[in-house]
Design an enzyme around this catalytic site. Structure first.
Site, PDB file in Angstrom:
ATOM      1  N   HIS A  22     -22.762 -28.126   5.333  1.00  0.00           N
ATOM      2  CA  HIS A  22     -24.061 -27.117   5.440  1.00  0.00           C
ATOM      3  C   HIS A  22     -23.453 -25.837   4.639  1.00  0.00           C
ATOM      4  O   HIS A  22     -23.988 -25.184   3.803  1.00  0.00           O
ATOM      5  CB  HIS A  22     -23.917 -26.653   6.875  1.00  0.00           C
ATOM      6  CG  HIS A  22     -24.622 -27.456   7.894  1.00  0.00           C
ATOM      7  ND1 HIS A  22     -23.997 -27.935   9.089  1.00  0.00           N
ATOM      8  CD2 HIS A  22     -25.764 -28.125   7.806  1.00  0.00           C
ATOM      9  CE1 HIS A  22     -25.045 -28.748   9.740  1.00  0.00           C
ATOM     10  NE2 HIS A  22     -25.871 -28.808   8.797  1.00  0.00           N
ATOM     11  N   LYS A  46     -33.671 -32.198  20.818  1.00  0.00           N
ATOM     12  CA  LYS A  46     -32.718 -32.722  20.021  1.00  0.00           C
ATOM     13  C   LYS A  46     -31.393 -32.572  21.006  1.00  0.00           C
ATOM     14  O   LYS A  46     -30.457 -33.441  20.622  1.00  0.00           O
ATOM     15  CB  LYS A  46     -32.338 -32.111  18.800  1.00  0.00           C
ATOM     16  CG  LYS A  46     -33.109 -32.503  17.611  1.00  0.00           C
ATOM     17  CD  LYS A  46     -32.409 -32.028  16.116  1.00  0.00           C
ATOM     18  CE  LYS A  46     -32.946 -32.858  14.906  1.00  0.00           C
ATOM     19  NZ  LYS A  46     -32.286 -32.375  13.879  1.00  0.00           N
ATOM     20  N   ARG A  99     -28.510 -35.310   1.696  1.00  0.00           N
ATOM     21  CA  ARG A  99     -27.162 -36.005   1.254  1.00  0.00           C
ATOM     22  C   ARG A  99     -27.071 -37.425   0.639  1.00  0.00           C
ATOM     23  O   ARG A  99     -26.201 -37.839  -0.096  1.00  0.00           O
ATOM     24  CB  ARG A  99     -26.595 -36.461   2.845  1.00  0.00           C
ATOM     25  CG  ARG A  99     -26.078 -35.097   3.788  1.00  0.00           C
ATOM     26  CD  ARG A  99     -25.708 -35.632   4.978  1.00  0.00           C
ATOM     27  NE  ARG A  99     -26.749 -36.249   5.663  1.00  0.00           N
ATOM     28  CZ  ARG A  99     -27.174 -35.747   6.750  1.00  0.00           C
ATOM     29  NH1 ARG A  99     -26.436 -35.115   7.583  1.00  0.00           N
ATOM     30  NH2 ARG A  99     -28.160 -36.552   7.620  1.00  0.00           N
ATOM     31  N   SER A 137     -23.742 -33.657  11.284  1.00  0.00           N
ATOM     32  CA  SER A 137     -23.278 -32.861  12.695  1.00  0.00           C
ATOM     33  C   SER A 137     -23.305 -33.931  13.658  1.00  0.00           C
ATOM     34  O   SER A 137     -22.441 -34.086  14.463  1.00  0.00           O
ATOM     35  CB  SER A 137     -24.293 -31.677  13.022  1.00  0.00           C
ATOM     36  OG  SER A 137     -24.182 -30.686  12.160  1.00  0.00           O
TER      37      SER A 137
END
Length: 184
Positions: A22, A46, A99, A137
């Site tokens: 990030h 989430k 990514r 994460s």
């Protein structure tokens, strides 16, 4: 010719927790926009490890160490549609990190939906740098929760936040197990 004001971008995410990946995208985004709003999604669906307030605070702590290339950087939580939030902060650009190719399909669909909601706001994709491509994460939380070394994925401050959270969860689990055993 139409005059433009400063270019305002929004970089949204859950940042649960903020990773070096990030930070790489944020640093590079500050080379593109004059003002960057890091938008921390509350996203209770989430099941985040940290509250929105904790995540905002972690991101702000990380910004203290970041070279912002002259851009103004702000951090805010949001719980509305991203496009509504972007309008509220005066953004004309949404910045998204990619990514791998597997991220592209989802991000492309999201960008198309956002464009349908507000064609005045563009989506710009920044690819993760080679050293950060694999960091997520979700993996950081999994590795950290199992006692693995996360020092190459997050800053020392974030690693400490995670260690304290996992220690607290371990204590809570032990207390719960003790109560359950006592009840039987």
């Amino acid at each position: 010719m139409k005059q433009r004001g400063p270019l305002v971008g929004v970089y949204p995410g859950t940042f649960d927790p903020i990773t070096l990946g990030h930070m790489d995208i944020i640093s590079r985004a500050t080379k593109v926009v004059d003002r960057l709003v890091i938008a921390v999604a509350t996203n209770a669906g989430k099941g985040p490890l940290f509250s929105a307030d904790e995540r905002v605070e972690m991101v702000r702590e990380e910004m203290d160490e970041l070279e912002t290339n002259g851009a103004d950087v702000e951090v805010h939580a949001f719980d509305s549609l991203l496009m509504h939030f972007a309008v509220d902060v005066g953004a004309s650009v949404i910045l998204r990190g990619l990514r791998a190719v597997s991220d592209f399909e989802y991000e492309f669909q999201m960008a198309c939906m956002n464009t349908r909601m507000n064609p005045e706001i563009e989506t710009v994709f920044l690819t993760a740098s080679e050293r950060q491509q694999f960091i997520s994460s979700r993996f950081v939380k999994e590795i950290g929760s199992l006692g693995g070394d996360i020092s190459t994925f997050v800053s020392p401050r974030v690693a400490e936040h995670l260690a304290r959270r996992f220690a607290r969860e371990g204590e809570d689990t032990a207390k719960l197990a003790g109560r359950t055993a006592a009840e039987h």
